[in-house]
Design a protein around this motif. Sequence first.
Motif, PDB file in Angstrom:
ATOM      1  N   GLY A   8      29.408  52.940  25.866  1.00  0.00           N
ATOM      2  CA  GLY A   8      29.989  51.489  26.243  1.00  0.00           C
ATOM      3  C   GLY A   8      30.090  50.803  24.878  1.00  0.00           C
ATOM      4  N   ARG A   9      30.243  51.624  23.754  1.00  0.00           N
ATOM      5  CA  ARG A   9      30.256  50.837  22.435  1.00  0.00           C
ATOM      6  C   ARG A   9      31.951  51.048  21.690  1.00  0.00           C
ATOM      7  NH1 ARG A   9      25.343  49.660  19.909  1.00  0.00           N
ATOM      8  NH2 ARG A   9      26.660  49.140  17.984  1.00  0.00           N
ATOM      9  N   VAL A  10      32.120  49.735  21.155  1.00  0.00           N
ATOM     10  CA  VAL A  10      33.634  50.041  20.534  1.00  0.00           C
ATOM     11  C   VAL A  10      33.423  50.825  19.336  1.00  0.00           C
ATOM     12  CG1 VAL A  10      35.404  48.507  19.725  1.00  0.00           C
ATOM     13  CG2 VAL A  10      34.260  47.741  21.819  1.00  0.00           C
ATOM     14  N   THR A  11      34.450  51.626  18.926  1.00  0.00           N
ATOM     15  CA  THR A  11      34.323  52.382  17.793  1.00  0.00           C
ATOM     16  C   THR A  11      35.119  51.772  16.684  1.00  0.00           C
ATOM     17  OG1 THR A  11      36.296  53.681  18.201  1.00  0.00           O
ATOM     18  CG2 THR A  11      34.125  54.447  19.088  1.00  0.00           C
ATOM     19  N   ILE A  12      34.958  52.148  15.424  1.00  0.00           N
ATOM     20  CA  ILE A  12      35.718  51.516  14.357  1.00  0.00           C
ATOM     21  C   ILE A  12      37.266  51.918  14.467  1.00  0.00           C
ATOM     22  CG2 ILE A  12      35.336  53.863  12.788  1.00  0.00           C
ATOM     23  CD1 ILE A  12      35.113  51.871  10.444  1.00  0.00           C
ATOM     24  N   LYS A  13      37.513  53.044  15.012  1.00  0.00           N
ATOM     25  CA  LYS A  13      38.785  53.326  15.425  1.00  0.00           C
ATOM     26  C   LYS A  13      39.641  52.449  16.091  1.00  0.00           C
ATOM     27  CE  LYS A  13      41.601  57.183  17.060  1.00  0.00           C
ATOM     28  NZ  LYS A  13      41.782  58.737  17.681  1.00  0.00           N
ATOM     29  N   GLU A  14      38.829  52.068  17.232  1.00  0.00           N
ATOM     30  CA  GLU A  14      39.508  51.111  18.241  1.00  0.00           C
ATOM     31  C   GLU A  14      39.751  49.533  17.490  1.00  0.00           C
ATOM     32  OE1 GLU A  14      37.724  51.692  22.636  1.00  0.00           O
ATOM     33  OE2 GLU A  14      36.268  52.027  21.162  1.00  0.00           O
ATOM     34  N   VAL A  15      38.970  49.235  16.539  1.00  0.00           N
ATOM     35  CA  VAL A  15      39.195  48.138  15.856  1.00  0.00           C
ATOM     36  C   VAL A  15      40.408  48.338  14.843  1.00  0.00           C
ATOM     37  CG1 VAL A  15      37.919  46.677  14.160  1.00  0.00           C
ATOM     38  CG2 VAL A  15      36.550  47.484  15.798  1.00  0.00           C
ATOM     39  N   ALA A  16      40.514  49.539  14.229  1.00  0.00           N
ATOM     40  CA  ALA A  16      41.478  49.692  13.386  1.00  0.00           C
ATOM     41  C   ALA A  16      42.912  49.543  14.265  1.00  0.00           C
ATOM     42  CB  ALA A  16      41.499  51.086  12.766  1.00  0.00           C
ATOM     43  N   VAL A  26      39.373  48.932   7.562  1.00  0.00           N
ATOM     44  CA  VAL A  26      38.188  48.661   8.406  1.00  0.00           C
ATOM     45  C   VAL A  26      36.787  48.895   7.841  1.00  0.00           C
ATOM     46  CG1 VAL A  26      36.807  48.556  10.770  1.00  0.00           C
ATOM     47  CG2 VAL A  26      39.440  48.575  10.739  1.00  0.00           C
ATOM     48  N   SER A  27      36.706  50.019   7.400  1.00  0.00           N
ATOM     49  CA  SER A  27      35.136  50.572   6.677  1.00  0.00           C
ATOM     50  C   SER A  27      35.117  49.579   5.502  1.00  0.00           C
ATOM     51  CB  SER A  27      35.444  51.920   6.486  1.00  0.00           C
ATOM     52  OG  SER A  27      34.539  52.402   5.530  1.00  0.00           O
ATOM     53  N   LEU A  40      43.108  40.421   4.773  1.00  0.00           N
ATOM     54  CA  LEU A  40      42.741  41.907   5.684  1.00  0.00           C
ATOM     55  C   LEU A  40      41.461  41.574   6.290  1.00  0.00           C
ATOM     56  CD1 LEU A  40      42.894  44.692   6.582  1.00  0.00           C
ATOM     57  CD2 LEU A  40      42.095  45.233   4.225  1.00  0.00           C
ATOM     58  N   LYS A  41      40.552  40.796   5.797  1.00  0.00           N
ATOM     59  CA  LYS A  41      39.482  40.410   6.235  1.00  0.00           C
ATOM     60  C   LYS A  41      39.371  39.863   7.500  1.00  0.00           C
ATOM     61  CE  LYS A  41      36.815  40.297   1.631  1.00  0.00           C
ATOM     62  NZ  LYS A  41      36.138  39.407   0.828  1.00  0.00           N
ATOM     63  N   THR A  42      40.310  38.563   7.611  1.00  0.00           N
ATOM     64  CA  THR A  42      40.461  37.642   8.689  1.00  0.00           C
ATOM     65  C   THR A  42      41.234  38.486   9.860  1.00  0.00           C
ATOM     66  OG1 THR A  42      40.936  35.874   7.124  1.00  0.00           O
ATOM     67  CG2 THR A  42      41.916  35.824   9.440  1.00  0.00           C
ATOM     68  N   LYS A  43      41.893  39.507   9.340  1.00  0.00           N
ATOM     69  CA  LYS A  43      42.715  40.210  10.641  1.00  0.00           C
ATOM     70  C   LYS A  43      41.584  41.124  11.366  1.00  0.00           C
ATOM     71  CE  LYS A  43      46.583  41.962   9.906  1.00  0.00           C
ATOM     72  NZ  LYS A  43      47.894  42.776   9.346  1.00  0.00           N
ATOM     73  N   VAL A  44      41.009  41.993  10.259  1.00  0.00           N
ATOM     74  CA  VAL A  44      39.874  42.929  11.108  1.00  0.00           C
ATOM     75  C   VAL A  44      38.895  42.049  11.618  1.00  0.00           C
ATOM     76  CG1 VAL A  44      37.867  44.746  10.319  1.00  0.00           C
ATOM     77  CG2 VAL A  44      40.353  44.625   9.048  1.00  0.00           C
ATOM     78  N   ARG A  45      38.190  40.972  10.998  1.00  0.00           N
ATOM     79  CA  ARG A  45      37.200  40.315  11.678  1.00  0.00           C
ATOM     80  C   ARG A  45      37.556  39.858  13.058  1.00  0.00           C
ATOM     81  NH1 ARG A  45      34.878  37.562   6.196  1.00  0.00           N
ATOM     82  NH2 ARG A  45      33.714  39.412   5.362  1.00  0.00           N
ATOM     83  N   ALA A  46      38.842  39.345  13.056  1.00  0.00           N
ATOM     84  CA  ALA A  46      39.346  38.890  14.234  1.00  0.00           C
ATOM     85  C   ALA A  46      39.287  39.761  15.535  1.00  0.00           C
ATOM     86  CB  ALA A  46      40.684  38.281  14.300  1.00  0.00           C
ATOM     87  N   SER A  47      39.761  41.152  15.110  1.00  0.00           N
ATOM     88  CA  SER A  47      39.606  42.120  16.216  1.00  0.00           C
ATOM     89  C   SER A  47      37.949  42.720  16.301  1.00  0.00           C
ATOM     90  CB  SER A  47      40.435  43.546  15.709  1.00  0.00           C
ATOM     91  OG  SER A  47      41.427  43.116  15.545  1.00  0.00           O
ATOM     92  N   MET A  48      37.366  42.530  15.298  1.00  0.00           N
ATOM     93  CA  MET A  48      35.919  42.791  15.741  1.00  0.00           C
ATOM     94  C   MET A  48      35.384  41.787  16.961  1.00  0.00           C
ATOM     95  SD  MET A  48      34.652  43.838  11.682  1.00  0.00           S
ATOM     96  CE  MET A  48      33.050  43.463  12.243  1.00  0.00           C
ATOM     97  N   TYR A  53      32.620  44.224  18.497  1.00  0.00           N
ATOM     98  CA  TYR A  53      32.351  45.225  17.807  1.00  0.00           C
ATOM     99  C   TYR A  53      30.993  45.007  17.075  1.00  0.00           C
ATOM    100  CZ  TYR A  53      32.327  49.030  14.271  1.00  0.00           C
ATOM    101  OH  TYR A  53      31.782  50.061  13.375  1.00  0.00           O
ATOM    102  N   ARG A  54      29.986  46.095  17.209  1.00  0.00           N
ATOM    103  CA  ARG A  54      28.816  45.727  16.504  1.00  0.00           C
ATOM    104  C   ARG A  54      28.567  47.050  15.720  1.00  0.00           C
ATOM    105  NH1 ARG A  54      24.647  45.822  19.547  1.00  0.00           N
ATOM    106  NH2 ARG A  54      23.089  44.884  18.024  1.00  0.00           N
ATOM    107  N   PRO A  55      28.608  47.208  14.366  1.00  0.00           N
ATOM    108  CA  PRO A  55      28.257  48.577  13.791  1.00  0.00           C
ATOM    109  C   PRO A  55      26.948  49.056  14.089  1.00  0.00           C
ATOM    110  CG  PRO A  55      28.436  46.763  12.171  1.00  0.00           C
ATOM    111  CD  PRO A  55      29.057  46.267  13.578  1.00  0.00           C
TER     112      PRO A  55
END
Length: 347
Positions: A8-16, A26-27, A40-48, A53-55
């Motif tokens: 049930g966890r979202v992956t880093i690939k899905e965020v990307a 994303v990494s 880039l930070k804003t775009k990635v954090r918005a998707s997270m 998404y929780r690493p």
Amino acid sequence: MAQNQKSGRVTIKEVAEDAGVSVAAVSKVLREAYGVSEALKTKVRASMKKLNYRPLATARGMRGQTFTIGVTFPDLRNPFFADILAGINSALERTQYQLMLGVSLSTPLIEETLIDSMIDRQMDGLILVGTTVNPAFLEPTASRKPLVTIGHHVEGESSFDTVNNDDRLGAILVVRHLVANGYRKIAMLSLNSTTSTLITEREHGYRQAMGDHGLQEHVQILRVGQTLREVQTATRRLLQSPDKPDALFCWTDFIALEVISIATELGLAIPDDLAVVGYDNTMYCDFAQNNLTSVDQSGEVLGLQSARLLIERIRGRQEAEHFVVTPRVVARGSSLAVGGRGMGQGS
């Protein structure tokens, strides 16, 4: 079925994919890598945020960072520590770092165990508030993890950062204030500690100022533990002695407020019979029933600066920094000049 579907966890690939960027991008955002653009930070954090998404901390730890910071306090009853904690939280709120808290009860062995546990849990750095461990323990600790201490005075230290109030000056200012208001028999209620450099500095400042004003004969330092029972017993004994002081400088507000309570219980008027001065200038000093004069050492600033310095250390800074806050006495009713004491009399 994919692993992320099972857990049930979202992956880093899905965020990307959602952000329309590479997994590597994303990494970099997650690691707060140098040179990543704000766009880039804003775009990635918005998707997270959108994907919730929780690493995984364990996965981050395997990559070298968990974005957790360990903070140790000697006690949680002292309201001044809440000010420091507020400052640390303010500094971290725009970062990915989260803090984990430990309480040592002013016991070196407990604190050493907490520190080792935080390192074992792969925390990225440590902030030690009012540390009571043997100073020899700190240097090897700093070689294992980035380290900042608050309330620990050490000269020439290069392996870790320090954030301090000028404790010696703070005590000098207290004595100067009390002498100006006509008090002479000024005693100090101090902490019974063999490892606290903060206490050592305040005691040095008190002795120095008493000597500067020709009051060496009235120097009296009473060292007690932190429990209320110890403070109450020592305070009653002191205030019922034939040679009781006319002013009492307490090493922290938490203790000073208890002194006011005991003095009132014994029928003494504050400040007519006894002036009381604390240290920390916590919010409770302003309460009408306390009206406590205290030394302001900017607890939130100490917290803010400690977090700033620690993150800089984590990101690679090697040179030690030692931040010092200049204290000031905030005068209130508990140390007013009474009976004409402060009318220009010499020391």
